[in-house]
Structures are given as structure tokens and as C-alpha cells.
Design an enzyme around this catalytic site. Sequence first.
Site, mmCIF file in Angstrom:
data_model
loop_
_atom_site.group_PDB
_atom_site.id
_atom_site.type_symbol
_atom_site.label_atom_id
_atom_site.label_comp_id
_atom_site.label_asym_id
_atom_site.label_seq_id
_atom_site.Cartn_x
_atom_site.Cartn_y
_atom_site.Cartn_z
ATOM 1 C CG HIS A 86 -5.805 -6.042 0.053
ATOM 2 N ND1 HIS A 86 -6.830 -5.921 0.675
ATOM 3 C CD2 HIS A 86 -5.636 -6.723 -1.133
ATOM 4 C CE1 HIS A 86 -7.874 -6.680 0.017
ATOM 5 N NE2 HIS A 86 -7.024 -7.218 -1.015
ATOM 6 C CG ASN B 261 -3.956 -2.219 6.769
ATOM 7 O OD1 ASN B 261 -3.824 -1.966 5.361
ATOM 8 N ND2 ASN B 261 -4.900 -3.236 6.928
ATOM 9 C CE1 TYR C 14 -9.453 -2.805 0.227
ATOM 10 C CE2 TYR C 14 -8.847 -0.792 -0.674
ATOM 11 C CZ TYR C 14 -8.393 -1.867 0.011
ATOM 12 O OH TYR C 14 -7.253 -2.156 0.582
ATOM 13 C CD GLU D 23 -9.233 -8.593 -3.674
ATOM 14 O OE1 GLU D 23 -9.897 -8.174 -2.505
ATOM 15 O OE2 GLU D 23 -8.060 -8.982 -3.100
ATOM 16 C CE LYS E 74 -4.057 -1.890 2.296
ATOM 17 N NZ LYS E 74 -5.116 -1.730 3.311
HETATM 18 P P1 CMP Z 1 -7.445 -4.405 3.594
HETATM 19 O O1 CMP Z 1 -6.778 -5.833 4.023
HETATM 20 O O2 CMP Z 1 -6.955 -3.874 2.435
HETATM 21 O O3 CMP Z 1 -8.847 -4.557 3.438
HETATM 22 C C1 CMP Z 1 -9.832 -3.712 3.780
HETATM 23 C C2 CMP Z 1 -9.465 -2.382 4.361
HETATM 24 O O4 CMP Z 1 -10.369 -1.503 5.081
HETATM 25 C C3 CMP Z 1 -8.419 -2.839 5.489
HETATM 26 O O5 CMP Z 1 -7.370 -3.542 4.939
HETATM 27 C C4 CMP Z 1 -8.023 -1.689 6.093
HETATM 28 O O6 CMP Z 1 -7.331 -0.881 5.530
HETATM 29 C C5 CMP Z 1 -9.424 -0.836 6.020
HETATM 30 N N1 CMP Z 1 -10.096 -0.929 7.317
HETATM 31 C C6 CMP Z 1 -10.834 -2.112 7.889
HETATM 32 N N2 CMP Z 1 -11.299 -1.625 9.080
HETATM 33 C C7 CMP Z 1 -11.404 -0.371 9.251
HETATM 34 C C8 CMP Z 1 -11.603 0.586 10.034
HETATM 35 N N3 CMP Z 1 -12.403 0.327 11.216
HETATM 36 N N4 CMP Z 1 -11.180 1.784 9.915
HETATM 37 C C9 CMP Z 1 -10.672 2.315 8.693
HETATM 38 N N5 CMP Z 1 -10.222 1.339 7.872
HETATM 39 C C10 CMP Z 1 -10.387 0.158 8.065
#
Ligand code: CMP
Length: 136
Positions: free
Chosen positions: A116, A113, A50, A127, A10
Site C-alpha cells: 500500500h 496486492n 481504510y 495513515e 502487506k
Molecule cells: P490499497 O492501495 O491498499 O488501497 C485500498 C485497497 O483496497 C487496495 O489496495 C486493494 O487491496 C483493495 N481493493 C481495491 N479494489 C478492490 C476490489 N475491487 N476488490 C477487493 N479489494 C480491492
Amino acid sequence: MVEQTLIIVKPDAVKRNLIGKILTRFEEKGFVIKNIKSLNLTSEQAREFYSAHKEKPFFEELVSFISSHMVVACILEGSNAISTVRLLIGSTTSYQASPGTIRGDYGLGITENIIHASDSYESFIKESGVIFDSNT
Ligand code: CMP
């Protein structure tokens, strides 16, 4: 069972020059990079990527973040790739992710984070189509 999965390094990890360190984790574990692409997702691609989260309160923040900068997407292949790669990346909430996982070692955020990974075969097909079947 040999499977494929999709990962995306990311924007936060790309900006912190962690591409090499993150991909090395998968290579050292034994996964093979079958395809790799750097791109800056359009907002439309991010929304499609998403779409499972479109009703969530964090959807707009997520779309804006993932399309804010270059990312690196890879198709990884190896035994039980989908579940094993999810184990290697750690919990979504990086500050709670176990040390030794990618999020546990490199991040503290939730939206930001680090990485993904597809959570199912169906997600992988959808995806990888969004990422690799486009000219972006
Ligand atoms: P990812 O694994 O890319 O899949 C969905 C994404 O949504 C997740 O990682 C986070 O980056 C984001 N996400 C999930 N939960 C939350 C939350 N409570 N608040 C903000 N972002 C979130």
C-alpha cells in the site's frame, strides 16, 4: 519538492519473504527510510486506516486481510514521494500492473496486492497517524 509518504508491505508480501526486496526498490530509487515499524494491525486500526473505503463491498475483506498478519510500515522521504512511490508500486489490480512495478513483478491479486502507498498528502497524514501514533 521533498515530500514524505507512507508505505505498508502487506501480509502476503511479508509471508513470501519479500520485505527486503521491496524496501530495496525504494532505497535504490533514492528514497530515504525515515521511520520503520513492524506491527500486526488490530481490526480497529485497520478500519480506521481504510475508513475511506468503508462503504465499498470489499471493505470487510480488506480489513480482515490487512490485520491478518504482521506488516511493515515505512515513512519514505524524497522528491515527489507521494506520486513517485505510487508509480513504483503500480496499479491496484496486480495482474494488470506493468512489469517493472512492484505489484507488476510480485503479485497477481487485488485485495492481496503486496503493498500500500498513500495516495495524497491528506492520506499520508491520516495513515501515518494510525500506524505510528499507536503502541501496537
Ligand atoms: P490499497 O492501495 O491498499 O488501497 C485500498 C485497497 O483496497 C487496495 O489496495 C486493494 O487491496 C483493495 N481493493 C481495491 N479494489 C478492490 C476490489 N475491487 N476488490 C477487493 N479489494 C480491492
